[in-house]
Design a protein around this motif. Structure first.
Motif, PDB file in Angstrom:
ATOM      1  N   ALA A 101       0.927  -1.128   0.005  1.00 43.58           N
ATOM      2  CA  ALA A 101      -0.027   0.061   0.048  1.00 43.58           C
ATOM      3  C   ALA A 101       0.956   1.241   0.149  1.00 43.58           C
ATOM      4  CB  ALA A 101      -0.839   0.031   1.012  1.00 43.58           C
ATOM      5  N   ALA A 102       1.862   1.304   0.821  1.00 38.85           N
ATOM      6  CA  ALA A 102       2.824   2.534   0.952  1.00 38.85           C
ATOM      7  C   ALA A 102       3.501   2.532  -0.087  1.00 38.85           C
ATOM      8  CB  ALA A 102       3.477   2.606   2.140  1.00 38.85           C
ATOM      9  N   GLY A 103       4.248   1.604  -0.761  1.00 35.93           N
ATOM     10  CA  GLY A 103       4.936   1.802  -2.078  1.00 35.93           C
ATOM     11  C   GLY A 103       4.092   2.161  -3.160  1.00 35.93           C
ATOM     12  N   GLY A 104       2.670   1.479  -3.358  1.00 34.44           N
ATOM     13  CA  GLY A 104       1.991   2.039  -4.543  1.00 34.44           C
ATOM     14  C   GLY A 104       1.636   3.582  -4.092  1.00 34.44           C
ATOM     15  N   MET A 105       1.293   3.944  -3.277  1.00 36.32           N
ATOM     16  CA  MET A 105       0.968   5.423  -2.902  1.00 36.32           C
ATOM     17  C   MET A 105       2.180   6.233  -3.214  1.00 36.32           C
ATOM     18  SD  MET A 105      -2.269   5.699  -2.142  1.00 36.32           S
ATOM     19  CE  MET A 105      -2.333   7.260  -1.365  1.00 36.32           C
ATOM     20  N   LEU A 106       3.310   5.843  -2.874  1.00 34.71           N
ATOM     21  CA  LEU A 106       4.386   6.508  -3.329  1.00 34.71           C
ATOM     22  C   LEU A 106       4.710   6.662  -4.675  1.00 34.71           C
ATOM     23  CD1 LEU A 106       7.037   5.486  -0.388  1.00 34.71           C
ATOM     24  CD2 LEU A 106       6.463   8.007  -0.845  1.00 34.71           C
ATOM     25  N   LEU A 107       4.697   5.539  -5.279  1.00 33.37           N
ATOM     26  CA  LEU A 107       4.816   5.622  -6.876  1.00 33.37           C
ATOM     27  C   LEU A 107       3.766   6.331  -7.324  1.00 33.37           C
ATOM     28  CD1 LEU A 107       6.318   4.506  -9.292  1.00 33.37           C
ATOM     29  CD2 LEU A 107       4.619   2.251  -9.090  1.00 33.37           C
ATOM     30  N   ALA A 108       2.699   6.369  -7.004  1.00 38.13           N
ATOM     31  CA  ALA A 108       1.481   7.235  -7.682  1.00 38.13           C
ATOM     32  C   ALA A 108       1.580   8.559  -7.578  1.00 38.13           C
ATOM     33  CB  ALA A 108       0.086   6.609  -7.124  1.00 38.13           C
ATOM     34  N   GLY A 109       2.017   8.753  -6.261  1.00 38.06           N
ATOM     35  CA  GLY A 109       2.534  10.445  -5.983  1.00 38.06           C
ATOM     36  C   GLY A 109       3.475  10.804  -6.742  1.00 38.06           C
ATOM     37  N   GLY A 110       4.467  10.160  -6.893  1.00 38.80           N
ATOM     38  CA  GLY A 110       5.429  10.497  -7.789  1.00 38.80           C
ATOM     39  C   GLY A 110       4.988  10.866  -9.335  1.00 38.80           C
ATOM     40  N   MET A 111       4.418   9.815  -9.625  1.00 39.05           N
ATOM     41  CA  MET A 111       3.583  10.056 -11.117  1.00 39.05           C
ATOM     42  C   MET A 111       2.635  11.032 -11.130  1.00 39.05           C
ATOM     43  SD  MET A 111       3.242   5.877 -11.770  1.00 39.05           S
ATOM     44  CE  MET A 111       2.449   6.073 -13.372  1.00 39.05           C
ATOM     45  N   ILE A 112       1.960  11.230 -10.232  1.00 44.26           N
ATOM     46  CA  ILE A 112       1.006  12.406 -10.200  1.00 44.26           C
ATOM     47  C   ILE A 112       1.759  14.034 -10.230  1.00 44.26           C
ATOM     48  CG2 ILE A 112      -0.780  13.480  -9.024  1.00 44.26           C
ATOM     49  CD1 ILE A 112      -1.797  10.914  -8.499  1.00 44.26           C
ATOM     50  N   TRP A 113       2.738  13.763  -9.250  1.00 50.58           N
ATOM     51  CA  TRP A 113       3.736  15.064  -9.235  1.00 50.58           C
ATOM     52  C   TRP A 113       4.275  15.470 -10.636  1.00 50.58           C
ATOM     53  CZ3 TRP A 113       9.034  15.180  -6.222  1.00 50.58           C
ATOM     54  CH2 TRP A 113       9.427  16.197  -6.338  1.00 50.58           C
ATOM     55  N   SER A 114       5.038  14.332 -11.158  1.00 48.79           N
ATOM     56  CA  SER A 114       5.495  14.488 -12.509  1.00 48.79           C
ATOM     57  C   SER A 114       4.561  15.045 -13.570  1.00 48.79           C
ATOM     58  CB  SER A 114       6.222  13.179 -13.069  1.00 48.79           C
ATOM     59  OG  SER A 114       6.960  13.490 -14.095  1.00 48.79           O
ATOM     60  N   ALA A 115       2.991  14.300 -13.578  1.00 44.21           N
ATOM     61  CA  ALA A 115       2.319  14.726 -14.507  1.00 44.21           C
ATOM     62  C   ALA A 115       1.898  16.176 -14.497  1.00 44.21           C
ATOM     63  CB  ALA A 115       0.936  14.058 -14.589  1.00 44.21           C
ATOM     64  N   ARG A 116       1.841  16.732 -13.284  1.00 46.65           N
ATOM     65  CA  ARG A 116       1.277  18.240 -12.882  1.00 46.65           C
ATOM     66  C   ARG A 116       2.526  18.862 -13.225  1.00 46.65           C
ATOM     67  NH1 ARG A 116      -2.791  19.439  -9.523  1.00 46.65           N
ATOM     68  NH2 ARG A 116      -1.679  21.447  -8.640  1.00 46.65           N
ATOM     69  N   LEU A 117       3.832  18.768 -12.998  1.00 46.38           N
ATOM     70  CA  LEU A 117       4.940  19.365 -13.610  1.00 46.38           C
ATOM     71  C   LEU A 117       4.927  19.588 -15.127  1.00 46.38           C
ATOM     72  CD1 LEU A 117       7.852  18.212 -11.031  1.00 46.38           C
ATOM     73  CD2 LEU A 117       6.773  20.625 -11.209  1.00 46.38           C
ATOM     74  N   ARG A 118       4.637  18.355 -15.681  1.00 43.60           N
ATOM     75  CA  ARG A 118       4.541  18.457 -17.018  1.00 43.60           C
ATOM     76  C   ARG A 118       3.494  19.294 -17.522  1.00 43.60           C
ATOM     77  NH1 ARG A 118       5.841  14.190 -21.171  1.00 43.60           N
ATOM     78  NH2 ARG A 118       4.795  14.895 -23.042  1.00 43.60           N
ATOM     79  N   HIS A 119       2.380  19.293 -17.080  1.00 48.17           N
ATOM     80  CA  HIS A 119       1.247  20.036 -17.498  1.00 48.17           C
ATOM     81  C   HIS A 119       1.551  21.433 -17.259  1.00 48.17           C
ATOM     82  CE1 HIS A 119      -2.747  21.320 -18.213  1.00 48.17           C
ATOM     83  NE2 HIS A 119      -2.531  22.350 -16.947  1.00 48.17           N
ATOM     84  N   SER A 120       2.120  21.999 -16.099  1.00 51.83           N
ATOM     85  CA  SER A 120       2.740  23.263 -15.954  1.00 51.83           C
ATOM     86  C   SER A 120       3.657  23.740 -16.990  1.00 51.83           C
ATOM     87  CB  SER A 120       3.032  23.287 -14.626  1.00 51.83           C
ATOM     88  OG  SER A 120       3.516  24.681 -14.261  1.00 51.83           O
ATOM     89  N   ALA A 121       4.707  22.988 -17.261  1.00 54.06           N
ATOM     90  CA  ALA A 121       5.651  23.305 -18.098  1.00 54.06           C
ATOM     91  C   ALA A 121       4.947  23.420 -19.685  1.00 54.06           C
ATOM     92  CB  ALA A 121       6.659  22.075 -18.169  1.00 54.06           C
ATOM     93  N   ALA A 122       3.822  22.577 -19.882  1.00 55.04           N
ATOM     94  CA  ALA A 122       3.323  22.562 -21.233  1.00 55.04           C
ATOM     95  C   ALA A 122       2.673  23.590 -21.605  1.00 55.04           C
ATOM     96  CB  ALA A 122       2.667  21.245 -21.751  1.00 55.04           C
ATOM     97  N   CYS A 123       1.685  23.933 -20.372  1.00 57.16           N
ATOM     98  CA  CYS A 123       0.808  25.144 -20.802  1.00 57.16           C
ATOM     99  C   CYS A 123       0.730  26.016 -19.463  1.00 57.16           C
ATOM    100  CB  CYS A 123      -0.600  24.520 -21.177  1.00 57.16           C
ATOM    101  SG  CYS A 123      -1.226  23.635 -19.595  1.00 57.16           S
TER     102      CYS A 123
END
Length: 133
Positions: A101-123
């Motif tokens: 559970a903790a590993g999955g949450m950390l992995l998902a959190g990192g992926m979501i953080w990266s997606a938000r940064l990517r979105h912010s950089a793109a638009c």
């Protein structure tokens, strides 16, 4: 295929990665609940983990190319290590469940953080609530 300004064709496969992530994130809880009935066992669990690792690597590579922030690798790698720890260390029961559970949450959190940064950089001027002050 899309056409770039220079006229060369390019496949914008990176746009599909967030979609794959969303499908994976929606399907994973269902698979976890159905796993005992499906009798996936350790091999099935390893396939799900390997698929998640490949998807995380694609997200990290694509995201870092877009936003340049390597810090997103920290929660992703920590999540993958924690998620894999029960198989490597032989943990069972509550320790295995908590690590997954903790590993999955950390992995998902990192992926979501990266997606938000990517979105912010793109638009960064689009005015959407993803990067409002």
């Amino acid at each position: 295929m899309t056409r770039t300004e220079g006229g060369s064709a390019a496949i914008d496969w990176a746009a599909a990665v967030p979609l794959l992530c969303a499908v994976h994130c929606l399907a994973s809880p269902v698979l976890v609940m159905a796993a005992p009935a499906l009798a996936l066992g350790h091999r099935g669990e390893a396939v799900v983990q390997a698929t998640s690792a490949v998807l995380a690597a694609l997200m990290a590579w694509s995201g870092i190319r877009a936003h340049g922030r390597r810090a997103v690798l920290v929660p992703m790698l920590a999540g993958l290590v924690l998620w894999s720890a029960p198989a490597l260390a032989g943990w069972t029961g509550a320790a295995e469940t908590l690590a997954h559970a903790a590993g999955g949450m950390l992995l998902a959190g990192g992926m979501i953080w990266s997606a938000r940064l990517r979105h912010s950089a793109a638009c960064h001027h689009c005015g959407c609530p993803a990067h409002a002050d």
